[in-house]
Scaffold this motif. Structure first.
Motif, PDB file in Angstrom:
ATOM      1  N   SER A  42      37.523   7.440  -1.733  1.00 59.39           N
ATOM      2  CA  SER A  42      37.244   6.437  -2.769  1.00 59.39           C
ATOM      3  C   SER A  42      37.576   5.016  -2.320  1.00 59.39           C
ATOM      4  CB  SER A  42      38.044   6.744  -4.031  1.00 59.39           C
ATOM      5  OG  SER A  42      37.633   7.948  -4.598  1.00 59.39           O
ATOM      6  N   PHE A  43      38.735   4.842  -1.687  1.00 61.20           N
ATOM      7  CA  PHE A  43      39.204   3.504  -1.340  1.00 61.20           C
ATOM      8  C   PHE A  43      38.805   3.047   0.060  1.00 61.20           C
ATOM      9  CE2 PHE A  43      42.465   4.823  -4.530  1.00 61.20           C
ATOM     10  CZ  PHE A  43      42.025   3.976  -5.529  1.00 61.20           C
ATOM     11  N   GLY A  44      38.433   3.987   0.904  1.00 61.57           N
ATOM     12  CA  GLY A  44      38.112   3.638   2.286  1.00 61.57           C
ATOM     13  C   GLY A  44      39.352   3.702   3.158  1.00 61.57           C
ATOM     14  N   ASP A  45      39.126   3.912   4.442  1.00 66.92           N
ATOM     15  CA  ASP A  45      40.233   4.091   5.379  1.00 66.92           C
ATOM     16  C   ASP A  45      41.189   2.904   5.429  1.00 66.92           C
ATOM     17  OD1 ASP A  45      39.382   6.614   5.990  1.00 66.92           O
ATOM     18  OD2 ASP A  45      38.901   6.179   8.096  1.00 66.92           O
ATOM     19  N   GLU A  46      40.644   1.712   5.463  1.00 63.16           N
ATOM     20  CA  GLU A  46      41.501   0.529   5.648  1.00 63.16           C
ATOM     21  C   GLU A  46      42.519   0.403   4.518  1.00 63.16           C
ATOM     22  OE1 GLU A  46      43.103  -3.257   5.384  1.00 63.16           O
ATOM     23  OE2 GLU A  46      41.306  -2.993   4.163  1.00 63.16           O
ATOM     24  N   ALA A  47      42.073   0.462   3.273  1.00 63.93           N
ATOM     25  CA  ALA A  47      42.977   0.331   2.123  1.00 63.93           C
ATOM     26  C   ALA A  47      43.897   1.542   2.002  1.00 63.93           C
ATOM     27  CB  ALA A  47      42.174   0.152   0.841  1.00 63.93           C
ATOM     28  N   PHE A  48      43.351   2.734   2.228  1.00 66.07           N
ATOM     29  CA  PHE A  48      44.151   3.955   2.104  1.00 66.07           C
ATOM     30  C   PHE A  48      45.288   3.971   3.113  1.00 66.07           C
ATOM     31  CE2 PHE A  48      45.026   8.349   3.373  1.00 66.07           C
ATOM     32  CZ  PHE A  48      45.402   8.896   2.151  1.00 66.07           C
ATOM     33  N   PHE A  49      44.996   3.705   4.392  1.00 66.68           N
ATOM     34  CA  PHE A  49      46.036   3.773   5.414  1.00 66.68           C
ATOM     35  C   PHE A  49      46.996   2.594   5.341  1.00 66.68           C
ATOM     36  CE2 PHE A  49      42.851   6.622   7.468  1.00 66.68           C
ATOM     37  CZ  PHE A  49      43.614   7.774   7.371  1.00 66.68           C
ATOM     38  N   ARG A  50      46.548   1.455   4.850  1.00 66.19           N
ATOM     39  CA  ARG A  50      47.463   0.333   4.651  1.00 66.19           C
ATOM     40  C   ARG A  50      48.543   0.728   3.634  1.00 66.19           C
ATOM     41  NH1 ARG A  50      44.091  -3.590   3.263  1.00 66.19           N
ATOM     42  NH2 ARG A  50      44.224  -3.089   1.067  1.00 66.19           N
ATOM     43  N   THR A  51      48.116   1.381   2.555  1.00 67.64           N
ATOM     44  CA  THR A  51      49.073   1.831   1.540  1.00 67.64           C
ATOM     45  C   THR A  51      49.958   2.949   2.076  1.00 67.64           C
ATOM     46  OG1 THR A  51      47.504   1.237  -0.199  1.00 67.64           O
ATOM     47  CG2 THR A  51      49.297   2.734  -0.805  1.00 67.64           C
ATOM     48  N   LEU A  52      49.368   3.939   2.718  1.00 69.90           N
ATOM     49  CA  LEU A  52      50.127   5.069   3.247  1.00 69.90           C
ATOM     50  C   LEU A  52      51.167   4.616   4.265  1.00 69.90           C
ATOM     51  CD1 LEU A  52      50.619   8.122   3.391  1.00 69.90           C
ATOM     52  CD2 LEU A  52      48.753   8.257   5.066  1.00 69.90           C
TER      53      LEU A  52
END
Length: 191
Positions: A95-105
């Motif tokens: 849903s959020f895309g890799d960039e946003a997801f991994f930045r949060t993770l």
């Protein structure tokens, strides 16, 4: 019967409280048993079982909460059943895309910098290949455990209240390895 007073004094003694250790009534006990605890670091966790839904929720969830207070900058233990968490994380990633997801993770344990936190090579930055490999790894694999803990700390923050915990035996094993990574010699659970 004095159980609460006993536990309170034991807590103080194991924490190295000089006032408790210098009590004349405890001199013999401190002398006899003080040597094995000298220089050791204990993670002392108080528990209250009154409102717990399960032993796992109380012990494992209490560990997560207590360690989060003591070490907010360190990665949490992966004490949750991971199947539904992994499924939810995959959906969020899509849903959020890799960039946003991994930045949060990658904010897990970021209080002292991404990739730190005493996990050695496991403290590396999450990316697509590492995430996918950890998702596929066995539930007891250190990479998988770290992913589950990092998901609970960042992307799936409600996991503490909604996710199921691993079995008690598995959880105690994970807790001991996690506490050791935090520099403790032993965990003592005050129930």
């Amino acid at each position: 019967a004095g159980k609460s007073h006993f536990m309170a004094m034991l807590y103080l003694l194991l924490n190295g409280n000089t006032q408790a250790r210098s009590m004349p009534e405890l001199a013999e006990v401190v002398e006899r048993h003080g040597a094995w605890s000298e220089g050791r670091r204990f993670l002392l966790i108080p528990y209250y079982l009154m409102d717990a839904q399960s032993v796992e929720e109380c012990l494992l969830g209490g560990y997560v909460d207590h360690v989060r207070k003591l070490h907010p900058d360190r990665p949490p233990a992966g004490l949750y059943r991971s199947d539904s968490m992994i499924e939810n994380a995959r959906g969020l990633r899509q849903s959020f895309g890799d960039e946003a997801f991994f930045r949060t993770l990658n904010q897990a344990g970021s209080g002292s910098g991404v990739g730190s936190g005493g996990w050695g090579a496991l403290g590396a930055v999450w990316d697509a290949s590492r995430f996918d490999a950890a998702c596929q790894a066995a539930p007891t694999d250190p990479e998988h455990l770290q992913l589950v803990g990092d998901l609970a700390a960042t992307v799936l923050t409600t996991a503490r209240h909604t996710a199921e915990f691993v079995s008690l035996g598995e959880g105690l094993s994970i807790m001991s390895r996690h506490a050791k990574s935090l520099g403790y010699d032993a965990i003592i659970l005050f129930l």
